[in-house]
Design a protein around this motif. Structure first.
Motif, PDB file in Angstrom:
ATOM      1  N   LEU A 179       0.840  -1.200   0.000  1.00 18.99           N
ATOM      2  CA  LEU A 179       0.000   0.000   0.000  1.00 18.99           C
ATOM      3  C   LEU A 179       0.870   1.244   0.000  1.00 18.99           C
ATOM      4  N   ASP A 180       1.934   1.230   0.786  1.00 16.23           N
ATOM      5  CA  ASP A 180       2.837   2.378   0.855  1.00 16.23           C
ATOM      6  C   ASP A 180       3.480   2.638  -0.507  1.00 16.23           C
ATOM      7  N   GLU A 181       3.855   1.569  -1.204  1.00 16.57           N
ATOM      8  CA  GLU A 181       4.469   1.724  -2.526  1.00 16.57           C
ATOM      9  C   GLU A 181       3.480   2.344  -3.507  1.00 16.57           C
ATOM     10  N   ALA A 182       2.221   1.881  -3.458  1.00 18.14           N
ATOM     11  CA  ALA A 182       1.209   2.423  -4.365  1.00 18.14           C
ATOM     12  C   ALA A 182       0.944   3.893  -4.057  1.00 18.14           C
ATOM     13  N   GLN A 183       0.870   4.227  -2.770  1.00 16.81           N
ATOM     14  CA  GLN A 183       0.620   5.618  -2.392  1.00 16.81           C
ATOM     15  C   GLN A 183       1.824   6.502  -2.691  1.00 16.81           C
ATOM     16  N   SER A 184       3.027   5.946  -2.606  1.00 18.67           N
ATOM     17  CA  SER A 184       4.229   6.715  -2.908  1.00 18.67           C
ATOM     18  C   SER A 184       4.231   7.163  -4.366  1.00 18.67           C
ATOM     19  N   LYS A 185       3.862   6.256  -5.268  1.00 26.20           N
ATOM     20  CA  LYS A 185       3.823   6.597  -6.687  1.00 26.20           C
ATOM     21  C   LYS A 185       2.784   7.683  -6.942  1.00 26.20           C
ATOM     22  N   GLN A 186       1.645   7.556  -6.266  1.00 26.34           N
ATOM     23  CA  GLN A 186       0.584   8.547  -6.432  1.00 26.34           C
ATOM     24  C   GLN A 186       1.023   9.899  -5.874  1.00 26.34           C
ATOM     25  N   SER A 187       1.652   9.886  -4.694  1.00 26.59           N
ATOM     26  CA  SER A 187       2.095  11.126  -4.069  1.00 26.59           C
ATOM     27  C   SER A 187       3.148  11.822  -4.918  1.00 26.59           C
ATOM     28  N   ALA A 188       4.080  11.037  -5.479  1.00 29.03           N
ATOM     29  CA  ALA A 188       5.147  11.620  -6.293  1.00 29.03           C
ATOM     30  C   ALA A 188       4.568  12.285  -7.536  1.00 29.03           C
ATOM     31  N   ALA A 189       3.529  11.691  -8.090  1.00 25.55           N
ATOM     32  CA  ALA A 189       2.927  12.255  -9.290  1.00 25.55           C
ATOM     33  C   ALA A 189       2.123  13.511  -8.980  1.00 25.55           C
ATOM     34  N   GLN A 190       1.503  13.558  -7.805  1.00 26.07           N
ATOM     35  CA  GLN A 190       0.603  14.656  -7.472  1.00 26.07           C
ATOM     36  C   GLN A 190       1.293  15.799  -6.740  1.00 26.07           C
ATOM     37  N   ALA A 191       2.389  15.531  -6.036  1.00 22.40           N
ATOM     38  CA  ALA A 191       2.958  16.557  -5.165  1.00 22.40           C
ATOM     39  C   ALA A 191       4.473  16.570  -5.225  1.00 22.40           C
ATOM     40  N   GLN A 192       5.012  16.799  -6.394  1.00 27.24           N
ATOM     41  CA  GLN A 192       6.462  16.753  -6.561  1.00 27.24           C
ATOM     42  C   GLN A 192       7.155  17.887  -5.809  1.00 27.24           C
ATOM     43  N   GLU A 193       6.435  18.977  -5.540  1.00 24.32           N
ATOM     44  CA  GLU A 193       7.064  20.138  -4.921  1.00 24.32           C
ATOM     45  C   GLU A 193       6.982  20.114  -3.397  1.00 24.32           C
ATOM     46  N   ARG A 194       6.321  19.148  -2.819  1.00 22.95           N
ATOM     47  CA  ARG A 194       6.194  19.144  -1.353  1.00 22.95           C
ATOM     48  C   ARG A 194       7.545  18.926  -0.698  1.00 22.95           C
ATOM     49  N   ARG A 195       7.796  19.708   0.349  1.00 20.10           N
ATOM     50  CA  ARG A 195       9.053  19.527   1.082  1.00 20.10           C
ATOM     51  C   ARG A 195       9.000  18.277   1.940  1.00 20.10           C
TER      52      ARG A 195
END
Length: 359
Positions: free
Chosen positions: A279-295
């Protein structure tokens, strides 16, 4: 408070009042599931409604008090009250904006802590052990329960890899910013000439959710092996193939659990960890695509990101995501993490508030 934030708060307060009326209806009382859902939503909205009522009351009092400034006999007393009410309104503005921030449903979850030695050979394994000890002491200070699920010791101390489960109220919310690469600069115990080396270890924080519906695992995709647990535990552990290793064939993800003497319990623990990782891996890919600028890649599992440096010669620890430097390295390595955690949490909330204002 901006007009848009004010509208959002008023909508939540109206919803709170609406739910209060719904809870008194016979239909809700007759349906236990519906009543429980409404009760939970009502409780979640109560702080918003209460703070907004207090904010409105303070605004009315401030307007009335400012009128008194024109009275020569009451001007001094009214001036003190105006300052007090203005400060209170500022505090309430901050509280209400924080209450508007979306709640992470994982915040109250238990978690899996994974620490792995990175570059640096024996020194990296020793540093991984130091990091584990730091987190375990922090967990102890908060009275959380810790289980070591699997461990692979380094040749000269520390760990090549260690996985622990931490159980306690708010555990994930306090440690969710720890995922990433941790770098250490110090003279290793194995260094004979006193030279400073740079080594690294990676940390992963995975929430343990009660039900992970998002991940479906086909039993045919699993390879399950049993083996004898290593380490302390006596003859029973050494003679019984109770430890479990599960390989998820499509992704190559491997998890182990050797803590329990029961093969059944170890299998359940390993399956929970496997689901959390997938689940973490799937959410990581989604997060990277949606929020590349987050610190702060909260729970994103961006292990390649160097998030922190521990400089022993200078007693300094630096978190590179928020440019925070503290000269309290010995205390932090003993588990005194609250200053770091609180600062990261405030920075994350500031980012959320900025995003909220742009909506």
């Amino acid at each position: 408070m901006t007009p848009s934030i004010r509208r959002k708060l008023e909508a939540l307060a109206e919803r709170h009042e609406e739910i209060g009326l719904l809870l008194s209806q016979p239909e809700a009382l007759a349906d236990n599931t519906r009543f429980r859902e409404l009760s939970q939503e009502y409780a979640q909205l109560e702080p918003v409604a209460a703070s907004l009522r207090e904010h409105d009351q303070a605004e009315r009092e401030l307007a009335e008090t400012r009128v008194m400034l024109d009275d020569p006999e009451l001007r001094e007393m009214a001036g003190d009250d105006v300052h007090r009410l203005e400060r209170r309104l500022l505090d309430l503005d901050g509280e209400l904006q924080l209450l508007l921030l979306p709640k992470d449903p994982r915040d109250e979850a238990n978690l899996y802590l994974e620490v792995r030695a990175g570059t640096g050979g024996d020194e990296a394994a020793i540093f991984a052990g130091d990091l584990l000890r730091m987190y375990l002491r922090y967990a102890e200070s908060r009275r959380w329960r810790v289980e070591i699920l699997s461990e692979h010791a380094g040749e000269h101390g520390g760990y090549k890899e260690v996985v622990a489960r931490i159980e306690g109220k708010g555990a994930y919310s306090r440690l969710k910013f720890e995922s990433g690469t941790h770098r250490v600069q110090r003279v290793p115990e194995t260094e004979s000439q006193g030279r400073i080396h740079t080594s690294a270890a990676t940390v992963a924080i995975l929430p343990e959710l009660d039900e992970i519906d998002e991940i479906e695992i086909n039993p045919a995709d699993l390879k399950v092996d049993t083996f004898r647990a290593s380490g302390a535990g006596g003859q029973h552990v050494n003679k019984t193939d109770s430890a479990i290793r599960i390989t998820h064939l499509p992704t190559g993800t491997v998890v182990e659990c050797q803590e329990e003497r029961s093969q059944h319990k170890n299998r359940a623990r390993a399956m929970g960890l496997l689901k959390a990782r997938l689940l973490d891996e799937a959410q990581s890919k989604q997060s990277a695509a949606q929020a590349q600028e987050r610190r702060l890649q909260v729970g994103s599992g961006d292990r390649s990101q160097r998030i922190r440096t521990y400089n022993y010669p200078q007693g300094r620890i630096t978190d590179h995501r928020i440019n925070l430097t503290l000269y309290r390295l010995p205390e932090i390595m003993q588990g005194d993490l609250d200053e770091l955690v609180d600062t990261l949490t405030r920075e994350h909330q500031a980012d959320q508030l900025q995003a909220l204002g742009n909506v």
